[in-house]
Scaffold this motif. Structure first.
Motif, PDB file in Angstrom:
ATOM      1  N   PRO A  37      16.611   2.417  -2.445  1.00  0.00           N
ATOM      2  CA  PRO A  37      15.749   3.204  -1.554  1.00  0.00           C
ATOM      3  C   PRO A  37      14.278   2.993  -1.912  1.00  0.00           C
ATOM      4  O   PRO A  37      13.929   2.805  -3.073  1.00  0.00           O
ATOM      5  N   THR A  38      13.436   2.997  -0.915  1.00  0.00           N
ATOM      6  CA  THR A  38      11.992   2.879  -1.141  1.00  0.00           C
ATOM      7  C   THR A  38      11.359   4.256  -1.034  1.00  0.00           C
ATOM      8  O   THR A  38      11.962   5.188  -0.513  1.00  0.00           O
ATOM      9  N   PHE A  42       8.716   3.092  -5.569  1.00  0.00           N
ATOM     10  CA  PHE A  42       7.880   2.032  -5.018  1.00  0.00           C
ATOM     11  C   PHE A  42       8.002   2.013  -3.509  1.00  0.00           C
ATOM     12  O   PHE A  42       8.943   2.539  -2.937  1.00  0.00           O
ATOM     13  N   ASP A  43       7.000   1.422  -2.856  1.00  0.00           N
ATOM     14  CA  ASP A  43       7.025   1.080  -1.436  1.00  0.00           C
ATOM     15  C   ASP A  43       7.056  -0.445  -1.364  1.00  0.00           C
ATOM     16  O   ASP A  43       6.730  -1.126  -2.342  1.00  0.00           O
ATOM     17  N   SER A  84       4.584   3.802  -4.964  1.00  0.00           N
ATOM     18  CA  SER A  84       4.926   4.746  -3.899  1.00  0.00           C
ATOM     19  C   SER A  84       3.663   5.500  -3.482  1.00  0.00           C
ATOM     20  O   SER A  84       2.742   5.670  -4.271  1.00  0.00           O
ATOM     21  N   ARG A  85       3.625   5.906  -2.241  1.00  0.00           N
ATOM     22  CA  ARG A  85       2.488   6.616  -1.663  1.00  0.00           C
ATOM     23  C   ARG A  85       1.228   5.750  -1.598  1.00  0.00           C
ATOM     24  O   ARG A  85       0.114   6.242  -1.733  1.00  0.00           O
ATOM     25  N   SER A  86       1.387   4.450  -1.379  1.00  0.00           N
ATOM     26  CA  SER A  86       0.247   3.535  -1.234  1.00  0.00           C
ATOM     27  C   SER A  86      -0.092   3.251   0.222  1.00  0.00           C
ATOM     28  O   SER A  86      -1.055   2.542   0.507  1.00  0.00           O
ATOM     29  N   GLN A  87       0.700   3.787   1.134  1.00  0.00           N
ATOM     30  CA  GLN A  87       0.565   3.429   2.545  1.00  0.00           C
ATOM     31  C   GLN A  87      -0.819   3.739   3.100  1.00  0.00           C
ATOM     32  O   GLN A  87      -1.407   2.914   3.804  1.00  0.00           O
ATOM     33  N   LEU A 107       7.782  -0.230   4.168  1.00  0.00           N
ATOM     34  CA  LEU A 107       8.991   0.519   3.806  1.00  0.00           C
ATOM     35  C   LEU A 107       8.645   1.589   2.778  1.00  0.00           C
ATOM     36  O   LEU A 107       8.204   1.277   1.671  1.00  0.00           O
ATOM     37  N   SER A 108       8.853   2.831   3.158  1.00  0.00           N
ATOM     38  CA  SER A 108       8.589   3.960   2.278  1.00  0.00           C
ATOM     39  C   SER A 108       9.776   4.912   2.367  1.00  0.00           C
ATOM     40  O   SER A 108      10.890   4.471   2.623  1.00  0.00           O
ATOM     41  N   ARG A 109       9.540   6.199   2.212  1.00  0.00           N
ATOM     42  CA  ARG A 109      10.645   7.182   2.264  1.00  0.00           C
ATOM     43  C   ARG A 109      11.504   6.977   3.496  1.00  0.00           C
ATOM     44  O   ARG A 109      11.003   6.770   4.584  1.00  0.00           O
TER      45      ARG A 109
END
Length: 187
Positions: A37-38, A42-43, A84-87, A107-109
């Motif tokens: 899972p992303t 990480f994303d 993660s949370r870099s979007q 690709l994130s949550r």
């Protein structure tokens, strides 16, 4: 061909819904791909293989910060791992670039990515271009570097294609070069 280190395996398997199951899979078959899972650890930003390979090369050659990178030969896509949370940062810097951004998937949550096993072999569907060696250090410049190089690489490839259409053969290129050359060194 890149291989994961022990610490890389520990970090990446910790992202799985079942970390023990992930590690057991890799102990049984170190080539086995695994879906993770992303968004938690990480994303991942995925792009077309051609743009991705050029971007990977530019990031590497220029010494810019970037994390693990995976290649899916069948889907012909390259995935760049970000924190993660870099979007928001990634999108901000992507929008600031002058050129046109290539098509991409963030690709994130709620998403997942398939990663190669720790020791993929040449010819496997999934390959590490840059395998995780350990838990990547947080670096706020990773999404900035990736956004910048994605646009630059896409623009470069558009330009290369334009010249490829103009000069389809070596003869065409040679004739054009000779035709435009100065006569007797004048020019």
């Amino acid at each position: 061909m890149q291989r994961m280190t022990r610490r890389g395996i520990e970090w990446l398997s910790a992202a799985a819904d079942d970390p023990e199951g992930c590690r057991a899979t890799w102990i049984d078959d170190p080539r086995a791909p695994y879906m993770l899972p992303t968004g938690r650890y990480f994303d991942v930003v995925t792009v077309d293989q051609r743009v991705g390979m050029e971007t990977f090369d530019q990031l590497l050659r220029r010494g810019l910060p970037f994390g693990p990178t995976v290649l899916d030969h069948k889907a012909q896509r390259v995935g760049f791992f970000l924190g993660s949370r870099s979007q928001e940062t990634f999108l901000h810097y992507l929008a600031r670039e002058e050129g046109t951004a290539p098509a991409y998937r963030y690709l994130s949550r709620g998403s997942a990515v398939v990663v190669p096993g720790p020791i993929p072999l040449r010819g496997d569907r999934y390959e590490w271009l840059r395998a995780p060696a350990r838990r990547p250090m947080a670096n706020p410049l990773r999404p900035v570097a990736l956004a910048t190089m994605l646009v630059a690489s896409a623009e470069l490839l558009v330009r290369v294609d334009r010249y490829g259409e103009r000069y389809r053969t070596a003869d065409t290129f040679g004739f054009s070069a000779i035709e435009g050359a100065p006569i007797d060194g004048a020019g």
